[in-house]
Scaffold this motif. Structure first.
Motif, PDB file in Angstrom:
ATOM      1  N   ALA A 150       0.827  -1.213   0.000  1.00  0.00           N
ATOM      2  CA  ALA A 150       0.000   0.000   0.000  1.00  0.00           C
ATOM      3  C   ALA A 150       0.856   1.255   0.000  1.00  0.00           C
ATOM      4  N   PHE A 151       2.025   1.214   0.627  1.00  0.00           N
ATOM      5  CA  PHE A 151       2.956   2.352   0.674  1.00  0.00           C
ATOM      6  C   PHE A 151       4.321   1.822   1.071  1.00  0.00           C
ATOM      7  N   VAL A 152       5.330   2.662   0.874  1.00  0.00           N
ATOM      8  CA  VAL A 152       6.702   2.265   1.186  1.00  0.00           C
ATOM      9  C   VAL A 152       7.024   2.554   2.647  1.00  0.00           C
ATOM     10  N   ALA A 153       6.712   3.753   3.092  1.00  0.00           N
ATOM     11  CA  ALA A 153       6.955   4.159   4.479  1.00  0.00           C
ATOM     12  C   ALA A 153       5.618   4.307   5.196  1.00  0.00           C
ATOM     13  N   LEU A 154       5.603   4.024   6.482  1.00  0.00           N
ATOM     14  CA  LEU A 154       4.359   4.185   7.235  1.00  0.00           C
ATOM     15  C   LEU A 154       3.907   5.643   7.212  1.00  0.00           C
ATOM     16  N   PRO A 155       2.625   5.891   6.931  1.00  0.00           N
ATOM     17  CA  PRO A 155       2.123   7.276   6.880  1.00  0.00           C
ATOM     18  C   PRO A 155       1.894   7.849   8.276  1.00  0.00           C
ATOM     19  N   LEU A 156       2.973   7.969   9.018  1.00  0.00           N
ATOM     20  CA  LEU A 156       2.937   8.516  10.359  1.00  0.00           C
ATOM     21  C   LEU A 156       4.007   9.588  10.496  1.00  0.00           C
ATOM     22  N   TYR A 157       3.714  10.613  11.257  1.00  0.00           N
ATOM     23  CA  TYR A 157       4.675  11.680  11.487  1.00  0.00           C
ATOM     24  C   TYR A 157       5.514  11.431  12.742  1.00  0.00           C
ATOM     25  N   ARG A 158       4.833  11.068  13.835  1.00  0.00           N
ATOM     26  CA  ARG A 158       5.529  10.934  15.111  1.00  0.00           C
ATOM     27  C   ARG A 158       4.776   9.936  15.990  1.00  0.00           C
ATOM     28  N   TYR A 159       5.350   9.608  17.110  1.00  0.00           N
ATOM     29  CA  TYR A 159       4.658   8.829  18.136  1.00  0.00           C
ATOM     30  C   TYR A 159       3.695   9.751  18.887  1.00  0.00           C
ATOM     31  N   VAL A 160       2.648   9.160  19.458  1.00  0.00           N
ATOM     32  CA  VAL A 160       1.744   9.895  20.332  1.00  0.00           C
ATOM     33  C   VAL A 160       1.454   9.038  21.559  1.00  0.00           C
ATOM     34  N   ASN A 189      -4.975  15.640  31.771  1.00  0.00           N
ATOM     35  CA  ASN A 189      -4.502  14.644  30.818  1.00  0.00           C
ATOM     36  C   ASN A 189      -3.688  15.380  29.756  1.00  0.00           C
ATOM     37  N   PHE A 190      -2.448  14.965  29.575  1.00  0.00           N
ATOM     38  CA  PHE A 190      -1.558  15.535  28.569  1.00  0.00           C
ATOM     39  C   PHE A 190      -1.415  14.534  27.428  1.00  0.00           C
ATOM     40  N   ILE A 191      -1.798  14.954  26.220  1.00  0.00           N
ATOM     41  CA  ILE A 191      -1.588  14.141  25.023  1.00  0.00           C
ATOM     42  C   ILE A 191      -0.498  14.836  24.220  1.00  0.00           C
ATOM     43  N   MET A 192       0.622  14.140  24.005  1.00  0.00           N
ATOM     44  CA  MET A 192       1.800  14.763  23.409  1.00  0.00           C
ATOM     45  C   MET A 192       2.479  13.795  22.449  1.00  0.00           C
ATOM     46  N   ASP A 193       3.277  14.362  21.521  1.00  0.00           N
ATOM     47  CA  ASP A 193       4.097  13.492  20.684  1.00  0.00           C
ATOM     48  C   ASP A 193       5.443  13.281  21.361  1.00  0.00           C
ATOM     49  N   GLU A 195       8.232  14.477  20.771  1.00  0.00           N
ATOM     50  CA  GLU A 195       9.076  15.668  20.867  1.00  0.00           C
ATOM     51  C   GLU A 195       8.481  16.684  21.843  1.00  0.00           C
ATOM     52  N   HIS A 196       7.519  16.249  22.651  1.00  0.00           N
ATOM     53  CA  HIS A 196       6.871  17.067  23.681  1.00  0.00           C
ATOM     54  C   HIS A 196       5.956  18.134  23.101  1.00  0.00           C
ATOM     55  N   ASN A 197       5.604  18.029  21.817  1.00  0.00           N
ATOM     56  CA  ASN A 197       4.600  18.931  21.272  1.00  0.00           C
ATOM     57  C   ASN A 197       3.232  18.526  21.816  1.00  0.00           C
ATOM     58  N   ILE A 198       2.466  19.510  22.221  1.00  0.00           N
ATOM     59  CA  ILE A 198       1.158  19.234  22.810  1.00  0.00           C
ATOM     60  C   ILE A 198       0.125  19.016  21.710  1.00  0.00           C
ATOM     61  N   ILE A 199      -0.595  17.915  21.829  1.00  0.00           N
ATOM     62  CA  ILE A 199      -1.684  17.617  20.907  1.00  0.00           C
ATOM     63  C   ILE A 199      -3.023  18.014  21.520  1.00  0.00           C
ATOM     64  N   GLY A 225       6.785  11.727  31.952  1.00  0.00           N
ATOM     65  CA  GLY A 225       5.905  10.582  31.765  1.00  0.00           C
ATOM     66  C   GLY A 225       5.784  10.178  30.312  1.00  0.00           C
ATOM     67  N   ILE A 226       5.646  11.158  29.425  1.00  0.00           N
ATOM     68  CA  ILE A 226       5.552  10.865  27.992  1.00  0.00           C
ATOM     69  C   ILE A 226       6.832  10.203  27.496  1.00  0.00           C
ATOM     70  N   ASP A 227       7.982  10.661  27.966  1.00  0.00           N
ATOM     71  CA  ASP A 227       9.245  10.041  27.563  1.00  0.00           C
ATOM     72  C   ASP A 227       9.258   8.550  27.899  1.00  0.00           C
ATOM     73  N   ARG A 228       8.784   8.213  29.086  1.00  0.00           N
ATOM     74  CA  ARG A 228       8.805   6.807  29.494  1.00  0.00           C
ATOM     75  C   ARG A 228       7.773   5.988  28.733  1.00  0.00           C
ATOM     76  N   LEU A 229       6.639   6.599  28.428  1.00  0.00           N
ATOM     77  CA  LEU A 229       5.617   5.884  27.661  1.00  0.00           C
ATOM     78  C   LEU A 229       6.049   5.663  26.214  1.00  0.00           C
ATOM     79  N   THR A 230       6.639   6.681  25.596  1.00  0.00           N
ATOM     80  CA  THR A 230       7.094   6.493  24.216  1.00  0.00           C
ATOM     81  C   THR A 230       8.269   5.522  24.158  1.00  0.00           C
ATOM     82  N   ALA A 231       9.062   5.457  25.221  1.00  0.00           N
ATOM     83  CA  ALA A 231      10.125   4.450  25.265  1.00  0.00           C
ATOM     84  C   ALA A 231       9.519   3.049  25.259  1.00  0.00           C
TER      85      ALA A 231
END
Length: 242
Positions: A150-160, A189-193, A195-199, A225-231
Motif C-alpha cells: 500500500a505504501f513504502v513508508a508508514l504514513p505517520l509523522y511521530r509517536y503519540v 490529561n496531557f496528550i503529546m508526541d 518531541e513534547h509537542n502538545i496535541i 511521563g511521555i518520555d517513558r511511555l514512548t520508550a
C-alpha cells in the motif's frame, strides 16, 4: 509527602505493551499501566466515510468501552441503555483526534482504520492508556498494509502517547491511579508526541484553582511521563516505525 504506593512524584506505574494479543485484527496490543489494562485492536477497511469520499484521504477513528467488571462494581453495558454513555463518547473522540494528529491521512489513502479500545481492568488513566496502546495497534496495522504494497513508508509523522498528571494533597504527581484521581485536587490529561509537542490538554481544578507555577510543574512531570511511555512504545513497535 509520599504517594500511597511509594512512587516518586515523577514516576509512572509499570508499563508493558504486548503485541499481537488478539489473532484476527490487523493490529492488536494489550497495554498494562499498573493495574489498568486495555486491549487495543485495529481494523483496516477499504473506503472512507461519506464526507471524505473522492478526496484521496484516509480516516482513523476509535471506539472505547469498559467491560462491566473492569471496576470494583459492575457497570451496565451501553446496550442495556440503548445508547453510548457520554463519557465513552467523549473518550473515543479524543483517541481518534490524537491518532489523526500524527497520521498522514493522504498517505493512508482511501482507507479507514478503526481502533477498538476495550478496558478490561480499570485503576485510573484508562483514556491515557488507550491512546498509548492504540498508537501501537495503529503501527501494526499500517505495517501490514505496507507489506501488502500500500505504501513504502508508514504514513505517520511521530509517536503519540498520553499521561495523567494532577495535584494530590497539594503535591503535583504524574500518572494518577484511581485512588489519586478520585481524591485529587487538580486533574490533567496531557496528550503529546515524542518531541513534547502538545496535541491536546484536558484539565480542571476539581477541588481548587491551580497556579501558573503548578501548571508548569505538571507540564514538566508530563514530559517525563511521555518520555517513558514512548520508550515503551518504541520497545514494542520501534522496529516497524523509527
Amino acid at each position: 509527602m509520599a504517594r500511597h504506593d511509594g512512587r516518586a512524584t515523577d514516576e509512572i506505574r509499570p508499563v508493558s505493551i504486548e503485541t499481537d494479543f488478539v489473532k484476527y485484527p490487523e493490529g492488536s496490543v494489550l497495554i498494562t499501566c499498573g493495574n489498568t489494562r486495555v486491549i487495543c485492536n485495529a481494523t483496516v477497511e477499504e473506503g472512507v466515510p461519506a464526507f471524505l469520499k473522492g478526496q484521496g484521504r484516509g480516516w482513523v477513528t476509535a471506539e472505547y468501552s469498559m467491560l462491566p467488571r473492569a471496576t470494583q462494581t459492575r457497570s451496565p453495558r451501553d446496550i442495556s441503555k440503548l445508547k453510548l454513555n457520554g463519557r465513552a463518547a467523549e473518550i473515543q473522540r479524543l483517541i481518534g483526534r490524537a491518532l489523526r494528529s500524527v497520521t498522514d491521512l493522504e498517505g493512508l489513502g482511501e482507507r479507514t482504520i478503526t481502533i477498538d479500545c476495550d478496558v478490561i481492568q480499570a485503576d485510573g488513566g484508562t483514556r491515557c492508556a488507550s491512546i498509548t496502546g492504540a498508537f501501537c495497534a495503529l503501527v501494526l496495522a499500517l505495517d501490514k498494509l505496507r507489506k501488502q504494497g500500500a505504501f513504502v513508508a508508514l504514513p505517520l509523522y511521530r509517536y503519540v502517547a498520553a499521561v495523567s498528571v494532577g495535584i494530590v494533597n497539594d503535591l503535583p504527581v504524574c500518572d494518577l491511579d484511581y485512588a489519586e484521581d478520585s481524591g485529587g485536587q487538580v486533574d490533567f490529561n496531557f496528550i503529546m508526541d515524542d518531541e513534547h509537542n502538545i496535541i491536546e490538554l484536558q484539565g480542571t481544578g476539581e477541588e481548587r484553582p491551580f497556579s501558573k507555577k503548578e501548571l508548569d510543574e505538571m507540564y514538566l512531570l508530563a514530559e517525563k511521563g511521555i518520555d517513558r511511555l514512548t520508550a515503551a512504545q518504541k520497545a514494542a513497535v520501534g522496529h516497524l516505525f523509527r
